[in-house]
Design a protein around this motif. Sequence first.
Motif, PDB file in Angstrom:
ATOM      1  N   VAL A  42     -12.178  48.815  -4.738  1.00  0.00           N
ATOM      2  CA  VAL A  42     -11.567  47.494  -5.096  1.00  0.00           C
ATOM      3  C   VAL A  42     -11.967  46.812  -3.748  1.00  0.00           C
ATOM      4  CG1 VAL A  42      -9.919  47.824  -6.549  1.00  0.00           C
ATOM      5  CG2 VAL A  42      -9.290  47.950  -4.060  1.00  0.00           C
ATOM      6  N   MET A  79     -11.197  47.189  -0.353  1.00  0.00           N
ATOM      7  CA  MET A  79      -9.934  46.960   0.421  1.00  0.00           C
ATOM      8  C   MET A  79      -9.713  48.363   1.456  1.00  0.00           C
ATOM      9  SD  MET A  79      -8.821  44.102   0.060  1.00  0.00           S
ATOM     10  CE  MET A  79      -7.171  44.280   0.666  1.00  0.00           C
ATOM     11  N   GLY A  90      -5.392  37.366  -3.364  1.00  0.00           N
ATOM     12  CA  GLY A  90      -6.428  38.157  -4.187  1.00  0.00           C
ATOM     13  C   GLY A  90      -6.340  39.800  -3.549  1.00  0.00           C
ATOM     14  N   GLN A  91      -6.033  39.831  -2.155  1.00  0.00           N
ATOM     15  CA  GLN A  91      -6.110  41.110  -1.746  1.00  0.00           C
ATOM     16  C   GLN A  91      -5.143  41.884  -1.965  1.00  0.00           C
ATOM     17  OE1 GLN A  91      -6.237  39.908   2.471  1.00  0.00           O
ATOM     18  NE2 GLN A  91      -8.446  39.950   2.701  1.00  0.00           N
ATOM     19  N   GLN A 129      -3.636  41.713  -5.113  1.00  0.00           N
ATOM     20  CA  GLN A 129      -4.043  41.811  -6.355  1.00  0.00           C
ATOM     21  C   GLN A 129      -4.997  43.344  -6.460  1.00  0.00           C
ATOM     22  OE1 GLN A 129      -2.194  41.688  -9.113  1.00  0.00           O
ATOM     23  NE2 GLN A 129      -2.384  39.755  -9.817  1.00  0.00           N
ATOM     24  N   ARG A 130      -6.015  43.104  -5.640  1.00  0.00           N
ATOM     25  CA  ARG A 130      -6.774  44.114  -5.496  1.00  0.00           C
ATOM     26  C   ARG A 130      -6.267  45.584  -5.082  1.00  0.00           C
ATOM     27  NH1 ARG A 130     -12.560  42.937  -2.422  1.00  0.00           N
ATOM     28  NH2 ARG A 130     -12.349  40.522  -2.715  1.00  0.00           N
ATOM     29  N   LEU A 185      -4.275  46.703  -8.315  1.00  0.00           N
ATOM     30  CA  LEU A 185      -5.233  47.310  -9.061  1.00  0.00           C
ATOM     31  C   LEU A 185      -5.642  48.809  -8.683  1.00  0.00           C
ATOM     32  CD1 LEU A 185      -6.952  47.299 -11.491  1.00  0.00           C
ATOM     33  CD2 LEU A 185      -8.851  46.115 -10.190  1.00  0.00           C
ATOM     34  N   ALA A 186      -5.881  48.940  -7.356  1.00  0.00           N
ATOM     35  CA  ALA A 186      -6.134  50.407  -6.925  1.00  0.00           C
ATOM     36  C   ALA A 186      -5.085  51.419  -7.090  1.00  0.00           C
ATOM     37  CB  ALA A 186      -6.493  50.166  -5.522  1.00  0.00           C
ATOM     38  N   SER A 203     -12.277  37.793  -5.307  1.00  0.00           N
ATOM     39  CA  SER A 203     -11.131  38.893  -5.861  1.00  0.00           C
ATOM     40  C   SER A 203     -11.400  39.121  -7.200  1.00  0.00           C
ATOM     41  CB  SER A 203      -9.872  38.740  -5.230  1.00  0.00           C
ATOM     42  OG  SER A 203      -9.789  38.934  -3.805  1.00  0.00           O
ATOM     43  N   GLU A 204     -11.325  37.761  -8.039  1.00  0.00           N
ATOM     44  CA  GLU A 204     -11.109  37.763  -9.463  1.00  0.00           C
ATOM     45  C   GLU A 204     -12.506  38.442  -9.955  1.00  0.00           C
ATOM     46  OE1 GLU A 204     -11.080  34.727 -12.948  1.00  0.00           O
ATOM     47  OE2 GLU A 204     -10.284  34.073 -11.026  1.00  0.00           O
ATOM     48  N   VAL A 250     -14.447  40.910  -8.598  1.00  0.00           N
ATOM     49  CA  VAL A 250     -14.193  42.522  -8.459  1.00  0.00           C
ATOM     50  C   VAL A 250     -13.155  42.963  -9.372  1.00  0.00           C
ATOM     51  CG1 VAL A 250     -13.079  44.325  -6.784  1.00  0.00           C
ATOM     52  CG2 VAL A 250     -14.504  42.198  -6.028  1.00  0.00           C
ATOM     53  N   ILE A 251     -12.145  42.197  -9.670  1.00  0.00           N
ATOM     54  CA  ILE A 251     -11.092  42.744 -10.758  1.00  0.00           C
ATOM     55  C   ILE A 251     -11.754  42.868 -12.190  1.00  0.00           C
ATOM     56  CG2 ILE A 251      -8.734  42.099 -11.835  1.00  0.00           C
ATOM     57  CD1 ILE A 251      -7.876  41.234  -8.966  1.00  0.00           C
TER      58      ILE A 251
END
Length: 247
Positions: free
Chosen positions: A125, A127, A141-142, A144-145, A148-149, A172-173, A175-176
């Motif tokens: 992601v 990060m 955004g960070q 949320q990443r 997700l990780a 970020s959107e 990437v997700i």
Amino acid sequence: MIEPIIVKNISVSYHGNQVVRDVSFTFPPASLIGVLGPNGAGKSTLMKAMLGLIRKDSGTVHVGRQPLNEVRKEIAYVPQRSNIDWNFPIIVKDTVLLGTYPKVGVFHRPKKKDKEWAMECLKRVGMEKYANRQIGELSGGQQQRVFLARALAQKADYFFLDEPFVGIDVSSEEVIIDILKSLKAEGKIVFVVHHDLSKVKTYFDELVLMNKDLIDAGPVEQVFQPGKMTKAYQRNFSLLDDLEVTM
């Protein structure tokens, strides 16, 4: 083996008011599903009811022939950011490491391979350089990443994300959604509660459209139609172009 998700006749009430009414659908492996509807339509409530996080009035959820509760270790859930305590004192890499616990076990210390896997998920992601930051220091955004990780760290087959694109930056959107599409390509089933109609056709291949009742569920081309959207949102969508707006 990844099995279809089968939802039958889910209904949910709050304080005597029915907010989800008799919703049923089935989706096969390799599905990226957007859950659409206006504010108050019951989208998040449906997702929580599917996962057993809130009580249902009625209905069942199966993964293949098994009740969903029997395959819980194969399920990853990312809640709305507004429901998370970002002041909790935990650093990024430890947040992601929590994703390994369903399979490692809460009472077992993570091993070196688990920590390495958590870092791999952070890299996926983008990060990894924030691994030692406090989670509350990150942008929306960070954060949320990172969550997700954490979901990726579970090595799950079924992913449920509640409004993952709200209040985050464009990069970020991107990437997700790229990761969610890659999960679908791996055969996973991914449910996303979503609000931005302008992204529907580029993000999803399947939809659940609802406003307390189910309006329709199936391929985007079938569901994302003016008449059905008008019924769900109770505003006039006379042309397909009208659908490509942000709600």
